[in-house]
Design a protein around this motif. Sequence first.
Motif, PDB file in Angstrom:
ATOM      1  N   LEU A   1     -13.614  41.166  16.496  1.00 56.53           N
ATOM      2  CA  LEU A   1     -12.635  41.493  15.652  1.00 56.53           C
ATOM      3  C   LEU A   1     -12.996  41.267  14.196  1.00 56.53           C
ATOM      4  O   LEU A   1     -12.095  41.321  13.270  1.00 56.53           O
ATOM      5  CB  LEU A   1     -11.499  40.668  16.063  1.00 56.53           C
ATOM      6  CG  LEU A   1     -10.216  41.271  16.913  1.00 56.53           C
ATOM      7  CD1 LEU A   1     -10.916  41.963  17.926  1.00 56.53           C
ATOM      8  CD2 LEU A   1      -9.425  40.010  17.677  1.00 56.53           C
ATOM      9  N   GLY A   2     -14.202  40.885  14.022  1.00 55.01           N
ATOM     10  CA  GLY A   2     -14.820  40.641  12.698  1.00 55.01           C
ATOM     11  C   GLY A   2     -14.240  39.150  12.198  1.00 55.01           C
ATOM     12  O   GLY A   2     -13.763  38.652  12.761  1.00 55.01           O
ATOM     13  N   CYS A   3     -14.478  39.025  10.806  1.00 61.08           N
ATOM     14  CA  CYS A   3     -14.059  37.799  10.270  1.00 61.08           C
ATOM     15  C   CYS A   3     -13.238  38.064   8.920  1.00 61.08           C
ATOM     16  O   CYS A   3     -13.031  39.190   8.733  1.00 61.08           O
ATOM     17  CB  CYS A   3     -15.319  36.993   9.944  1.00 61.08           C
ATOM     18  SG  CYS A   3     -16.439  37.810   8.805  1.00 61.08           S
ATOM     19  N   GLU A   4     -13.109  36.989   8.227  1.00 58.94           N
ATOM     20  CA  GLU A   4     -12.317  37.178   6.849  1.00 58.94           C
ATOM     21  C   GLU A   4     -13.005  38.084   5.895  1.00 58.94           C
ATOM     22  O   GLU A   4     -12.502  38.594   4.770  1.00 58.94           O
ATOM     23  CB  GLU A   4     -11.824  35.823   6.304  1.00 58.94           C
ATOM     24  CG  GLU A   4     -13.241  34.978   5.799  1.00 58.94           C
ATOM     25  CD  GLU A   4     -13.615  34.168   6.974  1.00 58.94           C
ATOM     26  OE1 GLU A   4     -13.296  34.193   8.247  1.00 58.94           O
ATOM     27  OE2 GLU A   4     -14.684  33.712   6.817  1.00 58.94           O
ATOM     28  N   VAL A   5     -14.356  38.260   6.106  1.00 58.63           N
ATOM     29  CA  VAL A   5     -15.082  39.079   5.133  1.00 58.63           C
ATOM     30  C   VAL A   5     -14.652  40.692   5.450  1.00 58.63           C
ATOM     31  O   VAL A   5     -14.615  41.244   4.583  1.00 58.63           O
ATOM     32  CB  VAL A   5     -16.783  38.614   5.405  1.00 58.63           C
ATOM     33  CG1 VAL A   5     -17.486  39.605   4.358  1.00 58.63           C
ATOM     34  CG2 VAL A   5     -16.768  37.182   4.754  1.00 58.63           C
ATOM     35  N   CYS A   6     -15.087  40.965   6.954  1.00 57.30           N
ATOM     36  CA  CYS A   6     -14.874  42.296   7.110  1.00 57.30           C
ATOM     37  C   CYS A   6     -13.678  42.818   7.594  1.00 57.30           C
ATOM     38  O   CYS A   6     -13.447  43.978   7.627  1.00 57.30           O
ATOM     39  CB  CYS A   6     -16.006  42.498   7.982  1.00 57.30           C
ATOM     40  SG  CYS A   6     -16.379  41.465   9.504  1.00 57.30           S
ATOM     41  N   ARG A   7     -12.976  41.633   8.009  1.00 57.61           N
ATOM     42  CA  ARG A   7     -11.755  42.451   8.918  1.00 57.61           C
ATOM     43  C   ARG A   7     -10.838  43.137   7.969  1.00 57.61           C
ATOM     44  O   ARG A   7     -10.215  44.297   8.284  1.00 57.61           O
ATOM     45  CB  ARG A   7     -10.849  41.422   9.665  1.00 57.61           C
ATOM     46  CG  ARG A   7      -9.733  41.813  10.357  1.00 57.61           C
ATOM     47  CD  ARG A   7      -9.504  41.291  11.631  1.00 57.61           C
ATOM     48  NE  ARG A   7      -9.636  39.653  11.874  1.00 57.61           N
ATOM     49  CZ  ARG A   7      -9.169  39.035  12.692  1.00 57.61           C
ATOM     50  NH1 ARG A   7      -8.616  39.434  13.379  1.00 57.61           N
ATOM     51  NH2 ARG A   7      -9.347  37.784  12.825  1.00 57.61           N
ATOM     52  N   PRO A   8     -10.462  42.714   6.615  1.00 57.91           N
ATOM     53  CA  PRO A   8      -9.618  43.135   5.620  1.00 57.91           C
ATOM     54  C   PRO A   8      -9.854  44.617   5.394  1.00 57.91           C
ATOM     55  O   PRO A   8      -9.128  45.516   5.424  1.00 57.91           O
ATOM     56  CB  PRO A   8      -9.914  42.232   4.612  1.00 57.91           C
ATOM     57  CG  PRO A   8      -9.991  41.143   5.024  1.00 57.91           C
ATOM     58  CD  PRO A   8     -11.040  41.256   6.301  1.00 57.91           C
ATOM     59  N   GLY A   9     -11.102  45.003   5.218  1.00 66.19           N
ATOM     60  CA  GLY A   9     -11.647  46.408   4.945  1.00 66.19           C
ATOM     61  C   GLY A   9     -11.496  47.179   6.206  1.00 66.19           C
ATOM     62  O   GLY A   9     -10.902  48.232   5.875  1.00 66.19           O
ATOM     63  N   TYR A  10     -11.503  46.745   7.326  1.00 65.04           N
ATOM     64  CA  TYR A  10     -11.243  47.601   8.417  1.00 65.04           C
ATOM     65  C   TYR A  10     -10.080  47.979   8.620  1.00 65.04           C
ATOM     66  O   TYR A  10      -9.320  48.816   8.801  1.00 65.04           O
ATOM     67  CB  TYR A  10     -11.702  46.815   9.609  1.00 65.04           C
ATOM     68  CG  TYR A  10     -11.435  47.458  11.021  1.00 65.04           C
ATOM     69  CD1 TYR A  10     -11.844  48.736  11.387  1.00 65.04           C
ATOM     70  CD2 TYR A  10     -10.577  46.997  12.027  1.00 65.04           C
ATOM     71  CE1 TYR A  10     -11.477  49.639  12.551  1.00 65.04           C
ATOM     72  CE2 TYR A  10     -10.120  47.463  13.088  1.00 65.04           C
ATOM     73  CZ  TYR A  10     -10.548  49.327  13.260  1.00 65.04           C
ATOM     74  OH  TYR A  10     -10.166  49.544  14.311  1.00 65.04           O
ATOM     75  N   ARG A  11      -9.002  46.837   8.310  1.00 63.15           N
ATOM     76  CA  ARG A  11      -7.687  46.962   8.522  1.00 63.15           C
ATOM     77  C   ARG A  11      -7.091  48.020   7.611  1.00 63.15           C
ATOM     78  O   ARG A  11      -6.277  48.769   7.959  1.00 63.15           O
ATOM     79  CB  ARG A  11      -6.962  45.285   8.198  1.00 63.15           C
ATOM     80  CG  ARG A  11      -5.505  45.210   8.669  1.00 63.15           C
ATOM     81  CD  ARG A  11      -5.031  43.944   8.077  1.00 63.15           C
ATOM     82  NE  ARG A  11      -3.680  44.141   8.032  1.00 63.15           N
ATOM     83  CZ  ARG A  11      -2.711  43.501   9.186  1.00 63.15           C
ATOM     84  NH1 ARG A  11      -3.438  42.661  10.239  1.00 63.15           N
ATOM     85  NH2 ARG A  11      -1.438  43.670   9.193  1.00 63.15           N
ATOM     86  N   ALA A  12      -7.510  47.913   6.273  1.00 64.84           N
ATOM     87  CA  ALA A  12      -7.186  48.810   5.296  1.00 64.84           C
ATOM     88  C   ALA A  12      -7.540  50.237   5.543  1.00 64.84           C
ATOM     89  O   ALA A  12      -6.533  51.061   5.767  1.00 64.84           O
ATOM     90  CB  ALA A  12      -7.556  48.358   3.875  1.00 64.84           C
TER      91      ALA A  12
ATOM     92  N   ASP B   1     -18.153  49.812  12.827  1.00 63.51           N
ATOM     93  CA  ASP B   1     -18.590  50.425  11.555  1.00 63.51           C
ATOM     94  C   ASP B   1     -18.196  49.695  10.213  1.00 63.51           C
ATOM     95  O   ASP B   1     -18.784  49.681   9.197  1.00 63.51           O
ATOM     96  CB  ASP B   1     -18.112  51.877  11.281  1.00 63.51           C
ATOM     97  CG  ASP B   1     -18.345  52.854  12.542  1.00 63.51           C
ATOM     98  OD1 ASP B   1     -19.619  52.410  12.886  1.00 63.51           O
ATOM     99  OD2 ASP B   1     -17.645  53.567  13.123  1.00 63.51           O
ATOM    100  N   PHE B   2     -17.538  48.330  10.518  1.00 67.54           N
ATOM    101  CA  PHE B   2     -17.226  47.514   9.350  1.00 67.54           C
ATOM    102  C   PHE B   2     -17.607  46.181   9.285  1.00 67.54           C
ATOM    103  O   PHE B   2     -17.345  45.319   8.438  1.00 67.54           O
ATOM    104  CB  PHE B   2     -15.667  47.909   9.142  1.00 67.54           C
ATOM    105  CG  PHE B   2     -14.952  48.940   8.812  1.00 67.54           C
ATOM    106  CD1 PHE B   2     -14.496  49.140   7.436  1.00 67.54           C
ATOM    107  CD2 PHE B   2     -14.778  50.141   9.872  1.00 67.54           C
ATOM    108  CE1 PHE B   2     -13.962  50.278   7.133  1.00 67.54           C
ATOM    109  CE2 PHE B   2     -14.264  51.053   9.381  1.00 67.54           C
ATOM    110  CZ  PHE B   2     -13.925  51.602   7.970  1.00 67.54           C
ATOM    111  N   TRP B   3     -18.111  45.907  10.719  1.00 67.22           N
ATOM    112  CA  TRP B   3     -18.712  44.460  10.737  1.00 67.22           C
ATOM    113  C   TRP B   3     -19.485  43.983   9.620  1.00 67.22           C
ATOM    114  O   TRP B   3     -20.552  44.904   9.354  1.00 67.22           O
ATOM    115  CB  TRP B   3     -19.461  44.411  12.084  1.00 67.22           C
ATOM    116  CG  TRP B   3     -18.656  44.307  13.260  1.00 67.22           C
ATOM    117  CD1 TRP B   3     -17.396  43.938  13.560  1.00 67.22           C
ATOM    118  CD2 TRP B   3     -19.076  44.667  14.613  1.00 67.22           C
ATOM    119  NE1 TRP B   3     -16.743  44.084  14.534  1.00 67.22           N
ATOM    120  CE2 TRP B   3     -17.935  44.658  15.528  1.00 67.22           C
ATOM    121  CE3 TRP B   3     -20.149  45.099  15.304  1.00 67.22           C
ATOM    122  CZ2 TRP B   3     -17.993  44.731  16.690  1.00 67.22           C
ATOM    123  CZ3 TRP B   3     -20.298  45.404  16.608  1.00 67.22           C
ATOM    124  CH2 TRP B   3     -19.053  45.120  17.331  1.00 67.22           C
ATOM    125  N   CYS B   4     -19.349  42.916   9.269  1.00 66.96           N
ATOM    126  CA  CYS B   4     -20.280  42.609   8.047  1.00 66.96           C
ATOM    127  C   CYS B   4     -21.640  42.082   8.873  1.00 66.96           C
ATOM    128  O   CYS B   4     -21.956  41.981  10.013  1.00 66.96           O
ATOM    129  CB  CYS B   4     -19.791  41.145   7.463  1.00 66.96           C
ATOM    130  SG  CYS B   4     -19.455  39.800   8.544  1.00 66.96           S
TER     131      CYS B   4
END
Length: 419
Positions: free
Chosen positions: A167-178, A224-227
């Motif tokens: 589910l990613g982390c606080e770095v990459c999840r926001p971008g994916y969510r958007a 595609d969004f994972w940091c």
Amino acid sequence: MDERWQRPRGTQDILPDDAARVEYLRRLVSSVAQLYGYGRIETPVFEQTAVFVDGVGDGTDIVQHERYSFVDAGGVALTLRPEGTAAVARAYVENGLSAWPKPVRLYYWAPMFRRERPQKGRYRQHQQYGFELYGSPEPSADAEVLLVARRLLAGVGLVPQVLVNSLGCEVCRPGYRAALVAYFEKHGPDLCEDCQRRAAANPLRVLDCKQDRTIAQGAPDIADFWCVACRAHQDAVMALVADQGLSVVREPSLVRGLDYYYRTVFEVHDSSLGAQSTVLGGGRYDGLTARVGGAPVPAVGFAGGVERLLMAAGRRIPGEGVPRAYVAQVGPGREAWRVAELLRDAAIPTEVDLMARSLKAQMKEASRRAAVVVLAGGQEWEAGRVAVRGLRDGRESEVPLGGLADVVRTWLDEGQEGE
RNA sequence: GUGGAUGUAGCUCAGUUGGUUAGAGCGCCAGGUUGUGGCCCUGGAGGCCGGGGGUUCAAGUCCCCUCAUUCACCCCA
């Protein structure tokens, strides 16, 4: 039937045969735990409501709609435990386990309560076992927990197909969510009713929709969004378990409904369970401790439903089937009691008549409930002997009291092997 | 919370277009030489036909409500 005396909806009475299977699973869980060094933790059946609201997340169904909550006489808001992880996190913090040498390995087996509509594999009171590994942020921790799950399932003859995702982390999840939100806004009118609601509340859930897969399938993939760190973590976990011969498949739509998950999530399904096909599920929840009053600590774990495991395992696990000895009383007297106690002294499970039955009826009872019957009383007794008969093979012998326990034990053991 | 299916003996189920004392199989109890099981035979116990209301001369059978179970949605173990 007077409704007042029915058990509450979604609860169950577990009768001896099934209780024996549950007991078998309990032993299996504790033996696997021991094998990997996990120590048992027990926490209260109820907690202060905040533990779950803040720990599990107040947007989740289990705290929003499914809580069994009450206020006690002292005005304290309490909730029956709906899941184990948040409670264990609270105990970890409260008891200062963060000071223990890392990693800290814990497991539990406990009843859980959720006010849902019951169906196959879903109960309002059910049992869960769970494993929690605290202190390690390493991919190897995720991998160990997956191996524990595999070994557990192997113990009941299941070879799991594990679905994993990150589910990613606080770095990459926001971008994916958007990106996801933007995608769903574009397709808004095409989403099913439930999903329109979900798209706003928790967009990741829409991926899980069973109504119409086409929109979800076209959605952006979190991979595609994972940091860099998340990708490396996920790759390492996959590689580690593959290295141990455990087959895992990445499932991009796997999300899970509890707020505390972070990076790794995984599930094991079994087709025998109907719609509630999740046998066990878990993932990483770094930082959960911070939600319940502690410092953030990395952690991974999983939980499984006992009833579901039981269903998936089916007849592969033994029910109540202890081969017993039965001592029948011949003629008047209480010789049978004396003999029965003698056998119990030798640790042989033994039953005697309590129904004042005739010898014939005792024999019938014995053939139903026991593998070996001993006849005590009468002429043989006068001669210091008792008759023994194997109820499966029909063999018979007369032995002196002193040698009885050994004979019965051997016959019972031999009968066991034949099955 | 939403939708579908189902509730008759301890268990699995029959009960014809509404029509006398509701049946079967299995299980349970007893008997078939007052010292011996399994098979067989005979007999027996055990049903507010989930609950409430309604239609009818008459309801296990039809209608409504309710409770429960179950399957699915939702969600999850």
